[in-house]
Design a protein around this motif. Sequence first.
Motif: not given
Length: 360
Positions: A143-153
């Motif tokens: 999943i993560l490789r197909r994202l434009r970006g990821a927000l984490l806390h």
Amino acid sequence: MTLLSFARMEIAYVGPVPPLTGGISQHGARLTEALTAMGHTVHVYSWASQYPRFLYAGPQTGPGARQSGALFELRWWDPISWWRAGRRARSSDLLVFPWVTPATAPAYRAMMAAASPTPSVAVVHNLKPHESRPGDAALTRWILRRLRGALLHAATDAETLAGWVPDLRVAVVPHPPNLEIERTPAPAPPPYKLLFFGHVRAYKGLDIALEAVRILVERGAPIELTVAGHFWEPLDRWHERIETAGLRHLVDMRPGYVADAEVAALFGSHHVVVAPYRSASQSGIVPLARSAGRLVVATKVGGLAEGFTEGTDGELAPPDDPSAFADAIQRAVKRVGDEPSSPPTTSWERVAEGIVELGR
């Protein structure tokens, strides 16, 4: 997209919102509210049935009102509902969803495919699941490789994610409190009242908290513990454990989902919030405690230590060490009655801004 759409985006949010229960649902509500307040058009597609029973033992809906305008049509067992949500998101500028467990990977992958070429951004709550299963890491990377970006806390998760998907754009924004809680004076001690709040699952370490309380009682400390939340294991086992430890009159068991309207009074009637987790990415409980002006005692796992300042807002202990956790509680209660701990400095607007910047 036009230049104008960079200023005012159309965003599809696919994830749990009220009346679905839990912190992820509250998070989704606060995030979509913040995005809307910034002037973006937000379409919310949520779950009518989110998890099979063996994955989520608690109640999946609570007493709160349904989020206005949200469509509750997704079902974990219905791929057509996943595809339909993705096709609806295709007309938006950005698809946003929470990443919590690899069990949802097929659903979110189908939505991302159906929404293409609309880019996707995920709020990564748990980079690694609390109860791991074979294939979890592979599904998460899928999943993560197909994202434009990821927000984490949590910055600790960002470091791990950089090793998994080096080119992924990442934003780290501290977790704001899911609910607005008025800061009220703590009750006069003794006794010193501890609060264990939220779903009671193995990784959250209630057994460690109980053993720490037993140790403190042996030391003569005037300590009481309240456990408020839904139990994922048979309640009788916990009653037996409490009875065996001689803590029956010192532990107040309040099993069941705690409604949002009851949370402020619950935190306000205690001195210290305990989080003896065995594993964690971050926790929505810590910002709630700080918002209420309550001290936190937590373990040094994941990003829990990033949520407060040790020695000021709370204390830390190594995981799976009841004696060290008892020591940390003793250090914390010595400061009860001092000036309230500082409130969180983050906000939902900052989270929303992070999402939008990643989506551009």
